[in-house]
Design a protein around this motif. Structure first.
Motif, short mmCIF file in Angstrom:
data_model
loop_
_atom_site.label_atom_id
_atom_site.label_comp_id
_atom_site.label_asym_id
_atom_site.label_seq_id
_atom_site.Cartn_x
_atom_site.Cartn_y
_atom_site.Cartn_z
N ASP A 120 38.76 14.26 45.28
CA ASP A 120 38.35 15.64 45.04
C ASP A 120 36.94 15.67 44.47
OD1 ASP A 120 40.68 16.77 45.92
OD2 ASP A 120 41.59 16.95 43.94
N GLY A 121 36.20 16.71 44.82
CA GLY A 121 34.84 16.83 44.32
C GLY A 121 34.77 17.18 42.85
N GLU A 122 33.73 16.71 42.20
CA GLU A 122 33.48 17.00 40.79
C GLU A 122 32.17 17.77 40.68
OE1 GLU A 122 33.24 13.23 38.88
OE2 GLU A 122 35.24 12.58 39.52
N ILE A 123 32.21 18.92 40.02
CA ILE A 123 30.99 19.70 39.84
C ILE A 123 30.09 19.02 38.81
CG2 ILE A 123 30.05 21.91 39.05
CD1 ILE A 123 32.53 23.25 40.18
N SER A 124 28.82 18.91 39.15
CA SER A 124 27.84 18.24 38.29
C SER A 124 26.57 19.06 38.23
CB SER A 124 27.54 16.84 38.84
OG SER A 124 26.51 16.21 38.12
N ASN A 125 25.85 18.91 37.14
CA ASN A 125 24.51 19.48 37.06
C ASN A 125 23.62 18.78 38.08
OD1 ASN A 125 21.61 18.95 35.72
ND2 ASN A 125 22.32 20.99 35.15
N ASP A 126 22.85 19.55 38.85
CA ASP A 126 22.07 18.95 39.93
C ASP A 126 21.03 17.96 39.42
OD1 ASP A 126 21.40 18.87 42.83
OD2 ASP A 126 19.47 19.54 42.07
N GLU A 127 20.35 18.31 38.37
CA GLU A 127 19.31 17.42 37.84
C GLU A 127 19.92 16.09 37.40
OE1 GLU A 127 15.76 17.44 34.45
OE2 GLU A 127 16.85 19.29 34.93
N LYS A 128 21.07 16.14 36.75
CA LYS A 128 21.72 14.91 36.30
C LYS A 128 22.21 14.07 37.48
CE LYS A 128 23.32 16.61 31.79
NZ LYS A 128 24.51 16.93 30.96
N SER A 129 22.58 14.74 38.57
CA SER A 129 23.12 14.01 39.72
C SER A 129 22.10 13.09 40.36
CB SER A 129 23.63 15.00 40.78
OG SER A 129 22.56 15.60 41.49
N MET A 130 20.82 13.37 40.14
CA MET A 130 19.77 12.55 40.74
C MET A 130 19.81 11.12 40.23
SD MET A 130 18.24 14.43 42.95
CE MET A 130 17.95 16.16 43.39
N ASP A 131 20.43 10.91 39.07
CA ASP A 131 20.51 9.57 38.48
C ASP A 131 21.93 9.00 38.56
OD1 ASP A 131 17.77 9.56 37.69
OD2 ASP A 131 18.29 10.82 35.98
N GLN A 132 22.81 9.65 39.32
CA GLN A 132 24.20 9.21 39.41
C GLN A 132 24.46 8.56 40.77
OE1 GLN A 132 25.65 13.33 37.72
NE2 GLN A 132 27.36 11.91 37.67
N SER A 133 25.46 7.70 40.81
CA SER A 133 25.93 7.16 42.08
C SER A 133 26.98 8.10 42.67
CB SER A 133 26.53 5.77 41.85
OG SER A 133 27.07 5.27 43.06
N PHE A 134 26.97 8.28 43.99
CA PHE A 134 27.96 9.12 44.66
C PHE A 134 28.03 8.72 46.12
CE2 PHE A 134 23.88 11.46 44.46
CZ PHE A 134 23.58 11.57 45.80
N LEU A 135 29.16 9.01 46.74
CA LEU A 135 29.26 8.86 48.19
C LEU A 135 28.70 10.11 48.87
CD1 LEU A 135 30.30 7.38 50.76
CD2 LEU A 135 32.41 8.71 50.50
N ILE A 136 29.13 11.28 48.38
CA ILE A 136 28.70 12.55 48.96
C ILE A 136 28.20 13.46 47.84
CG2 ILE A 136 29.43 14.63 50.20
CD1 ILE A 136 31.59 12.92 51.55
N LYS A 137 27.09 14.09 48.11
CA LYS A 137 26.58 15.13 47.22
C LYS A 137 26.47 16.41 48.03
CE LYS A 137 22.55 16.69 44.62
NZ LYS A 137 21.17 16.38 44.16
N LEU A 138 27.21 17.45 47.63
CA LEU A 138 27.19 18.72 48.33
C LEU A 138 26.47 19.76 47.48
CD1 LEU A 138 29.87 20.31 50.49
CD2 LEU A 138 28.86 21.70 48.67
N GLY A 139 25.50 20.44 48.11
CA GLY A 139 24.74 21.46 47.40
C GLY A 139 23.69 20.86 46.49
N GLY A 140 23.12 21.71 45.67
CA GLY A 140 21.98 21.28 44.87
C GLY A 140 20.82 20.94 45.79
N LYS A 141 19.99 20.03 45.36
CA LYS A 141 18.84 19.60 46.16
C LYS A 141 19.11 18.19 46.67
CE LYS A 141 15.65 22.29 43.27
NZ LYS A 141 16.67 22.71 42.29
N PRO A 142 18.65 17.88 47.88
CA PRO A 142 18.89 16.53 48.40
C PRO A 142 18.14 15.48 47.61
CG PRO A 142 17.37 17.73 49.83
CD PRO A 142 17.88 18.71 48.82
#
Length: 211
Positions: A120-142
């Protein structure tokens, strides 16, 4: 979803997905590797194009329409999608279709990938996601590997917006079969769509990149 505005319009948030060993179940939202959805059992001629054959890559339940899935197919020939990697000439197929279970037929199965369930997807702050590992990132900025404007030129002209990316940096160590290479050369695939306030239409492969 209440967060759709933040995710796809203001893009302050995003949804992150991860993959792990095991079967798809009520706690998963799709799978990577394995067999294609049963929906495609009678569509072999539609997916394959002449001598160009395709492998199933991934299926994800649509985050805003639970009755739909988005499935991705990649050419068996790496050189084909290496040479055709930017919209409107991207060889990757992205298909939205009714939600479907995994087929028992292996006519599209990629021999280089071991099936893993997508959590299941986990909602994250977009700026913080830039430094996280993920398989899929939906939304925010690429999160881009390369930044040239030409990747976006035709997509912007035709009013496509970033929908999600699949990042091979987020592959579990158990995903690749021994002796096989990363399908995108340890890169990332970027999916775009026509995003409006209450609807997401026409998902397409925008481009893929690697360093």
């Amino acid at each position: 979803m209440k967060n759709c505005m933040n995710i796809l319009v203001e893009r302050t948030d995003c949804i992150l997905y991860y993959a792990g060993p095991g079967q798809s179940n009520e706690h998963s939202t799709g799978w990577i590797g394995g067999n294609a959805p049963e929906f495609f059992d009678d569509q072999e001629d539609h997916i394959h194009e002449g001598n160009q054959r395709y492998y199933f890559y991934l299926s994800l339940v649509h985050p805003f329409k639970s009755e739909s899935m988005i499935s991705i197919f990649i050419p068996e020939d790496y050189e084909e999608y290496l040479d055709n990697n930017i919209y409107p000439n991207c060889s990757i197929k992205v298909i939205e279709h009714p939600t479907s279970t995994e087929s028992v037929r292996d006519m599209f199965t990629n021999p280089g990938l071991i099936k893993h369930a997508i959590s299941d997807g986990e909602i994250s702050n977009d700026e913080k996601s830039m430094d996280q590992s993920f398989l899929i990132k939906l939304g925010g900025k690429p999160r881009l590997i390369q930044n040239p404007d030409y990747y976006f030129t035709k997509l912007t002209e035709e009013s496509f917006s970033f929908l999600f990316q699949i990042d091979e940096d987020g592959y579990p160590e158990t995903l690749l079969q021994d002796g096989y290479s990363y399908p995108f050369s340890f890169g990332s695939l970027y999916i775009f769509a026509k995003v409006e306030m209450n609807e997401i239409q026409n998902p397409v492969a925008g481009f893929w990149q690697f360093s």
